[in-house]
Write an enzyme that holds these catalytic residues in place. Sequence first.
Site, PDB file in Angstrom:
ATOM      1  CE  LYS A  25      47.495 -14.899   1.441  1.00  0.00           C
ATOM      2  NZ  LYS A  25      48.565 -15.805   1.892  1.00  0.00           N
ATOM      3  CD  GLU A 134      24.113  -7.905   9.868  1.00  0.00           C
ATOM      4  OE1 GLU A 134      24.775  -8.799   9.792  1.00  0.00           O
ATOM      5  OE2 GLU A 134      24.955  -6.900   9.873  1.00  0.00           O
ATOM      6  CG  ASP A 161      24.492 -10.632  13.145  1.00  0.00           C
ATOM      7  OD1 ASP A 161      24.843 -10.532  14.516  1.00  0.00           O
ATOM      8  OD2 ASP A 161      25.497 -10.653  12.327  1.00  0.00           O
ATOM      9  CB  ILE A 227      34.930 -15.168   5.637  1.00  0.00           C
ATOM     10  CG1 ILE A 227      34.434 -16.644   5.224  1.00  0.00           C
ATOM     11  CG2 ILE A 227      33.848 -14.292   6.062  1.00  0.00           C
ATOM     12  CD1 ILE A 227      33.975 -17.670   6.240  1.00  0.00           C
ATOM     13  CG  HIS A 228      39.887 -18.778   3.993  1.00  0.00           C
ATOM     14  ND1 HIS A 228      40.563 -19.354   2.807  1.00  0.00           N
ATOM     15  CD2 HIS A 228      40.789 -19.078   5.204  1.00  0.00           C
ATOM     16  CE1 HIS A 228      41.736 -19.715   3.257  1.00  0.00           C
ATOM     17  NE2 HIS A 228      41.741 -19.705   4.611  1.00  0.00           N
ATOM     18  CG  ASP A 272       7.812 -13.709 -23.593  1.00  0.00           C
ATOM     19  OD1 ASP A 272       8.742 -13.909 -23.037  1.00  0.00           O
ATOM     20  OD2 ASP A 272       6.678 -13.987 -23.341  1.00  0.00           O
TER      21      ASP A 272
END
Length: 292
Positions: A25, A134, A161, A227-228, A272
């Site tokens: 996928k 982490e 973590d 993650i998705h 500036d």
Amino acid sequence: MSDFPVRLRRSLLFVPGDSRRKIEKATTLPADSVVLDLEDAVAPANKPQARALVRAALHTLDFGARERLVRVNPWSSGLLADDVRETIAGKPDGYVIPKVRTVDELGRVCALIEAQARAHGMDASRMALLVLIETALGVMNLPAIAAFGAPVQALIFGADDLAAEVGMVRTPAGLEVLYPRSAVAIAAAAHGLQAIDLVFPALNDEAGLEAECRFGRQLGYSGKMVIHPNQLAVVNRAFSPSAEEIARAQRIVQAAEAHGYGAFALDGRMVDEPIVKQAQNVLARARAAGLI
Ligand code: COA
Ligand code: MG
């Protein structure tokens, strides 16, 4: 935010290395980088089969323009050498190294990967390393880790973590991680590295994701772990400059050129050198994203 010496990495999609369906996928999804995970997403008993699946996927699947990364297990796990040995034949574009604690440890990991790459006839200098900060020691040792040099191209901030180790209580606003999150972005900028922001674990909270992306950008982050699949559009959009930002940046740069730089007023605000530099950064990001 620094310029982009290396490839565009707005979205790093993590995919469990033992899921053939999700890996397949991922080759169809709009992620800048796909991270085939052998660490936290894979149960200990599944590590051997995940390594074989990741190697096969790298060999046989067409990832198109997406960067192909593998996240190995941490140095302290004793699994990292096998993770690299079993996946390097797939010729990934690079590795994500979790829980890096010291520059000495990073050096060992880097040497191991380079030796394996050479043994497989690969140009080890072209392999990217992305380093996850982490752990408490990783945060303490940020200046040395960020200064490591090639092949490290990015620092990634991992909140959960770190929270587990420190005993932080995670909140939606994330004030508890502001210090390390900001420190990672600054250490990365100091050495021309990309900074990639923490995971947003709520899968169905688009507004919350958007707000977290926005704050990450405010801190100097150039991309985010994903993650998705549902998170990709929001993250890609958030880490690409908007049409208004691009127009404003072009106006500032043009005005600066017309004024011969120095300080001047534009639309009732002072402009500036640092303001011009920020505008140039926006234009560099827009070019990298193919928007101009
Ligand atoms: N990469 C690729 N495809 C993914 C995906 C991912 N990270 N997460 C979900 N999908 C796919 C699913 O396979 C499904 O497609 P399908 O219907 O064609 O099979 C579709 O997207 C919708 O998924 P959904 O049913 O909403 O999610 P899930 O319940 O199957 O999985 C998670 C939820 C959190 C387990 C999953 O998103 C995931 O594995 N995320 C990555 C976890 C990870 O790598 N963690 C370590 C790094 S922090
Ligand atoms: Mg982790």
